[in-house]
Design an enzyme around this catalytic site. Structure first.
Site, short mmCIF file in Angstrom:
data_model
loop_
_atom_site.label_atom_id
_atom_site.label_comp_id
_atom_site.label_asym_id
_atom_site.label_seq_id
_atom_site.Cartn_x
_atom_site.Cartn_y
_atom_site.Cartn_z
CD GLU A 137 -2.27 1.14 2.58
OE1 GLU A 137 -3.44 1.98 2.76
OE2 GLU A 137 -1.81 0.51 3.96
CD GLU A 234 -6.67 2.45 7.40
OE1 GLU A 234 -6.18 1.90 7.58
OE2 GLU A 234 -6.39 3.28 6.26
#
Length: 250
Positions: A137, A234
């Site tokens: 990521e 998130e």
């Protein structure tokens, strides 16, 4: 409409972690993720998943020291032994929690040696767990200065170099906005590599329906492109989590 997921590290923090499973289910989620589950017994969390009929989407590895230390080890030169030790630990948790994905964190590093280290560690991990989906990521340099993986083009190049079918892109829309200031274009270029999405509003990393990002448009875009993975909230709620879940109806 995407299949939404609740990040239990950031959401429902009004409760102890083990109680967040039930809170997420009551709020309408069938899928959860936990960034770093290693301070809690894996069997206890497995029991909570089963009790509430939940699926684990993702956990992170290696577990960093968020009190001021490293943010992962996979790109740290001469840190291969630590990375391998922590990855094996994560696999033991994965045997019980059965996450769809394991996110491998690169850590703070830079340069050609760090790149080579990251690629070799990813290749090693892919061979250790060939049936486990692994992700990388890009993280924006404002939130984590010095983080090795900080650009989507860089991530694409590394994925091509690793060339493992079980290593793919974790696409965080908040980080994409912070890095490129053009979420739709970034998805258009790199979304075909994505197996997991995370979202948060920008600026501030609060609720996705607050801020500059058009998430209603983004959800339509990923639906049109045929994305079938999870979309995880998130973010840091501004208040109680349940009071800020309007984004799931965008």
């Amino acid at each position: 409409m995407p299949t939404f997921c609740a990040n239990l590290t950031m959401l429902f923090t009004e409760y102890p972690l083990i109680e967040r499973f039930g809170a997420a289910k009551e709020a309408g989620f069938d899928v959860v993720e936990i960034l770093f589950p290693y301070d809690n017994p894996a069997q206890e969390m497995r029991s909570a998943l089963i009790k509430h009929g939940l699926k684990m989407a993702l956990i992170n590895t290696p577990p960093p020291n968020w009190a001021g230390g490293d943010r992962g080890y996979a790109a740290i030169p001469n840190g291969e032994a630590r990375f391998q030790y922590d990855f094996k630990r994560t696999l033991r948790y994965a045997q019980l929690l059965k996450p769809t994905h394991i996110h491998i964190m690169a850590g703070r590093a830079n340069g050609a040696v760090a790149r080579a280290t990251f690629i070799e560690n990813l290749k090693w991990a892919a061979m250790q767990a060939p049936k486990q989906s692994l992700t990388i990521e890009p993280i924006n340099p404002t939130d984590i200065p010095g983080y090795f993986l900080h650009d989507f083009d860089q991530a694409a190049e590394i994925l091509d170099a690793v060339d493992a079918p079980n290593v793919n892109l974790q696409f965080d829309a908040y980080h994409a906005h912070m890095i490129t200031n053009d979420l739709p274009a970034t998805w258009s270029k790199h979304g075909h590599r994505a197996v997991h999405i995370q979202i948060a509003g920008a600026p501030g990393r609060h609720e996705p329906d607050v801020g500059d990002i058009d998430f209603a448009g983004f959800f339509k875009q990923i639906d049109a492109d045929g994305y079938k993975g999870f979309v995880s909230g998130e973010y840091h709620p501004k208040g109680r989590t349940n009071d800020g879940l309007g984004w799931v109806k965008l």
